[in-house]
Design a protein around this motif. Sequence first.
Motif, PDB file in Angstrom:
ATOM      1  N   ILE A  99      29.876  41.272   0.639  1.00  0.00           N
ATOM      2  CA  ILE A  99      29.727  42.913   0.409  1.00  0.00           C
ATOM      3  C   ILE A  99      30.649  43.586   0.161  1.00  0.00           C
ATOM      4  N   ALA A 100      32.375  42.599   0.266  1.00  0.00           N
ATOM      5  CA  ALA A 100      33.295  43.349  -0.015  1.00  0.00           C
ATOM      6  C   ALA A 100      34.008  43.111  -0.911  1.00  0.00           C
ATOM      7  N   LEU A 101      33.358  42.099  -2.350  1.00  0.00           N
ATOM      8  CA  LEU A 101      32.926  42.045  -3.140  1.00  0.00           C
ATOM      9  C   LEU A 101      32.298  43.681  -4.200  1.00  0.00           C
ATOM     10  N   GLY A 106      30.909  48.984  -6.651  1.00  0.00           N
ATOM     11  CA  GLY A 106      31.143  50.189  -6.209  1.00  0.00           C
ATOM     12  C   GLY A 106      29.394  50.155  -6.488  1.00  0.00           C
ATOM     13  N   ARG A 107      29.070  48.713  -6.137  1.00  0.00           N
ATOM     14  CA  ARG A 107      27.260  48.324  -6.135  1.00  0.00           C
ATOM     15  C   ARG A 107      26.711  48.221  -4.703  1.00  0.00           C
ATOM     16  N   ASP A 108      28.059  48.980  -3.603  1.00  0.00           N
ATOM     17  CA  ASP A 108      27.660  49.017  -2.547  1.00  0.00           C
ATOM     18  C   ASP A 108      26.151  50.068  -1.931  1.00  0.00           C
ATOM     19  N   GLU A 109      26.151  50.611  -3.145  1.00  0.00           N
ATOM     20  CA  GLU A 109      25.540  52.071  -2.833  1.00  0.00           C
ATOM     21  C   GLU A 109      23.968  51.960  -3.268  1.00  0.00           C
ATOM     22  N   PHE A 113      18.223  45.106  -9.189  1.00  0.00           N
ATOM     23  CA  PHE A 113      16.703  42.974  -8.978  1.00  0.00           C
ATOM     24  C   PHE A 113      17.746  42.321  -8.169  1.00  0.00           C
ATOM     25  N   ASP A 114      19.097  42.737  -8.343  1.00  0.00           N
ATOM     26  CA  ASP A 114      19.893  41.535  -7.556  1.00  0.00           C
ATOM     27  C   ASP A 114      19.715  41.794  -6.347  1.00  0.00           C
ATOM     28  N   ASP A 115      19.333  42.802  -5.761  1.00  0.00           N
ATOM     29  CA  ASP A 115      18.931  42.324  -3.852  1.00  0.00           C
ATOM     30  C   ASP A 115      17.920  42.265  -3.391  1.00  0.00           C
ATOM     31  N   TYR A 116      16.827  41.976  -4.681  1.00  0.00           N
ATOM     32  CA  TYR A 116      15.706  41.400  -4.308  1.00  0.00           C
ATOM     33  C   TYR A 116      15.433  39.644  -4.885  1.00  0.00           C
ATOM     34  N   ILE A 117      16.199  39.457  -5.764  1.00  0.00           N
ATOM     35  CA  ILE A 117      15.720  37.958  -6.080  1.00  0.00           C
ATOM     36  C   ILE A 117      17.705  37.270  -5.914  1.00  0.00           C
ATOM     37  N   PHE A 118      17.413  36.015  -5.383  1.00  0.00           N
ATOM     38  CA  PHE A 118      18.460  35.349  -5.657  1.00  0.00           C
ATOM     39  C   PHE A 118      19.263  35.356  -7.132  1.00  0.00           C
ATOM     40  N   ALA A 119      20.578  35.712  -7.271  1.00  0.00           N
ATOM     41  CA  ALA A 119      20.736  35.167  -8.836  1.00  0.00           C
ATOM     42  C   ALA A 119      21.742  33.373  -8.532  1.00  0.00           C
ATOM     43  N   GLU A 123      20.515  29.611  -3.679  1.00  0.00           N
ATOM     44  CA  GLU A 123      20.969  30.513  -2.076  1.00  0.00           C
ATOM     45  C   GLU A 123      20.041  30.905  -1.523  1.00  0.00           C
ATOM     46  N   GLY A 124      18.270  30.979  -2.567  1.00  0.00           N
ATOM     47  CA  GLY A 124      17.283  31.895  -1.928  1.00  0.00           C
ATOM     48  C   GLY A 124      16.641  30.954  -0.922  1.00  0.00           C
TER      49      GLY A 124
END
Length: 148
Positions: A99-101, A106-109, A113-119, A123-124
């Motif tokens: 979350i810090a990165l 500026g992607r925290d708000e 697509f990356d929030d739903y599917i793991f890159a 990891e997923g």
Amino acid sequence: MDLPSLKPKPDVAEKVQIKETGDFSAYNTMTDGFMSVRGQLCSPHVLEQSEKKFKGNAEKMRLAYLQSCQGVHAPLKIMYEKNAVKKTQRLPFLPSSNIALETLEGRDENIDFDDYIFADPVEGIESIATPHMVMEKVLFAPKDQMNM
């Protein structure tokens, strides 16, 4: 003003490279997963390459513009903060949202697509291995496998 080029360049290997690991210098499918040689044999579409490098190119353009407006110290400070945040991680068997990165970029708000599917496909997936086995694999793996 010296901005980076946005023209996509082909990323095709000269020949197929198969990673050989294990006791008998053969590819270990059970631990490394299935091989993908399609990307090494066929040249990808130019638009596909452009989309893969979009975030990196946008970041380069933003840093170059920032350097031309505020001087070299501003992009160096931003890059230093990002590198410091990237080095701070959880243990390998715990999933990390980083979350810090996201906040620094500026992607925290934004929800994308990356929030739903793991890159990262590993990891997923929930790991069946115990935390001790995962830590042993990370700590005692050869250094050349860590950078891949």
